[in-house]
Design an enzyme around this catalytic site. Structure first.
Site, PDB file in Angstrom:
ATOM      1  N   ASP A 120      16.690   6.075  -0.802  1.00  0.00           N
ATOM      2  CA  ASP A 120      15.856   4.872  -0.860  1.00  0.00           C
ATOM      3  C   ASP A 120      16.400   3.850   0.126  1.00  0.00           C
ATOM      4  OD1 ASP A 120      14.035   2.982  -1.661  1.00  0.00           O
ATOM      5  OD2 ASP A 120      15.040   2.475  -3.532  1.00  0.00           O
ATOM      6  N   ASP A 176       9.376   4.312   2.096  1.00  0.00           N
ATOM      7  CA  ASP A 176      10.811   4.140   2.306  1.00  0.00           C
ATOM      8  C   ASP A 176      11.685   4.916   1.321  1.00  0.00           C
ATOM      9  OD1 ASP A 176      10.103   2.598   0.102  1.00  0.00           O
ATOM     10  OD2 ASP A 176      11.588   1.049   0.524  1.00  0.00           O
ATOM     11  N   GLU A 177      11.146   5.914   0.641  1.00  0.00           N
ATOM     12  CA  GLU A 177      11.979   6.699  -0.272  1.00  0.00           C
ATOM     13  C   GLU A 177      11.419   8.094  -0.446  1.00  0.00           C
ATOM     14  OE1 GLU A 177      11.954   5.660  -4.470  1.00  0.00           O
ATOM     15  OE2 GLU A 177      10.183   4.414  -4.174  1.00  0.00           O
TER      16      GLU A 177
END
Length: 383
Positions: free
Chosen positions: A10, A104-105
């Site tokens: 993350d 974003d993860e």
């Protein structure tokens, strides 16, 4: 059979981190990426802003009260997507199975890869270092026997964290954590558990299962029973391709008038066209969504004569649907989306008779990639 090993990665305060990366004057300062209207909320904020109590999903107005000297930016989502693509290219080199959760993860399946790494910790450190070296972004990672525990682990030592939960330490890690850390426990279920005297995951382990069923229902009781024991059988699986691409906007004040509304439709259509071309697809169907001030919501759709990824085609269809709907005042939200994708000619998206238009859009997209969303735009979209 090899024991499952899952890593969750993350990015830390991703949008704000990209802003600080691109703007040296923002570094070390409270950066808050948010809409700037009355009804807007915070997308994310830097760790400097979090010291003031600012959090994601908080209203922008509240964030301004808590952090009046914060740097508020509306965000450059094309830039965020660009950095995200680089990060996911790195993920692909570290695992054959990557499951994106958001921009974003992601989960990475490391099962059976032990011979390729010195140790899981060393492997995660190497990944984090490569992300930072190639993009300038800091990531946190968690490694565990399943997805629930891996995601939990990645959040335990943020920012720049790395936590590994071995099988024999699962209860040691889980027991002291608040029950709100269990995926799916929201405000209502958290309050029900609190009324039962259950505040920590360790207490949940001792709870009467039948009472949980009565208070929360069979499905939630089963969910809590499994996750409180660190049990999660979900596989890491690549996400299916998106079935539609769209953008929508909620207005600070209700839109009044056809001209103003169609201006917004044009802006949304341009964004959808850009995203279609970046995804390498054409669409067959255009959809609009209109929500009135009383939250009554209308949706309409229209088939295009030919598959397209051109802004003009999307806008003409959206405008026609909007005029047929006939709602021009008291508009709270508008959205435009496209579906019915065709990606069989990714290198040449459009037919030969559209070559001139294709070259025009290629030029526009190239300029906007380099200079941002207003590198080049339509005159009637300039405020």
């Amino acid at each position: 059979m090899a024991k499952r090993l899952v890593m969750h990665v993350d990015m830390d305060a991703f949008y704000a981190s990209v802003e600080q990366l691109d703007h040296e004057e923002y570094r070390g300062k409270p950066v808050i990426v948010a809409g700037l209207g009355k009804r807007s909320v915070v997308s994310t904020c830097s760790y400097e802003a979090r010291k003031f109590g600012v959090r994601s999903a908080m209203t922008t107005a509240r964030a301004m009260q808590l952090c009046p000297r914060g740097i508020f930016v509306e965000g450059n989502f094309r830039r965020y997507s660009e950095v995200s693509r680089e990060i996911f290219k790195i993920f692909d080199r570290y695992s054959p199975v990557v499951e994106p959760l958001s921009i974003d993860e992601a989960f990475l399946d490391l099962t059976g890869m032990e011979r390729l790494m010195e140790s899981p910790r060393q492997y995660a450190m190497k990944l984090k270092e490569e992300i930072r070296a190639r993009t300038g972004i800091v990531a946190s990672a968690g490694i565990a026997p399943n997805k629930f525990l891996a995601k939990l682990a990645s959040d335990l030592e943020k920012p720049d964290g790395l936590t590994i939960i071995e099988e024999d330490r699962v209860q040691e890690v889980l027991a002291p954590l608040p029950v709100s850390r269990i995926w799916g426990v929201g405000k209502k279920s958290n309050q029900v558990l609190a009324d039962m005297g259950i505040m920590r995951i360790g207490q949940l382990l001792q709870a009467d299962y039948r009472q949980l069923e009565r208070r929360l229902g069979p499905s939630m009781a089963k969910h809590l029973y499994a996750l409180s024991r660190g049990q999660d059988d979900r596989p890491v699986a690549p996400r299916e391709p998106a079935k539609s691409i769209g953008n929508e906007i909620t207005f600070p004040e209700d839109i009044q008038g056809q001209e103003a509304a169609e201006q917004v439709l044009l802006e949304l259509s341009v964004k959808v066209g850009w995203r279609l071309r970046q995804a390498g697809v054409r669409a067959k169907t255009v959809h609009i969504k209109v929500r009135k001030h009383d939250f009554t919501t209308f949706t309409r759709q229209k088939q295009l004569a030919e598959m397209s990824g051109f802004d003009n085609d999307i806008y003409r269809a959206a405008r026609e649907l909007f005029r047929e709907l006939g709602i021009f005042y008291g508009i709270r939200l508008m959205g435009v989306s496209a579906s019915g994708f065709d990606a069989h000619e990714e290198m040449s998206l459009f037919a030969a008779d559209n070559a001139k238009q294709e070259r025009l859009y290629d030029a526009i997209d190239s300029i906007n990639k380099r200079f941002g969303s207003l590198g080049i735009t339509r005159a009637n979209l300039l405020r």
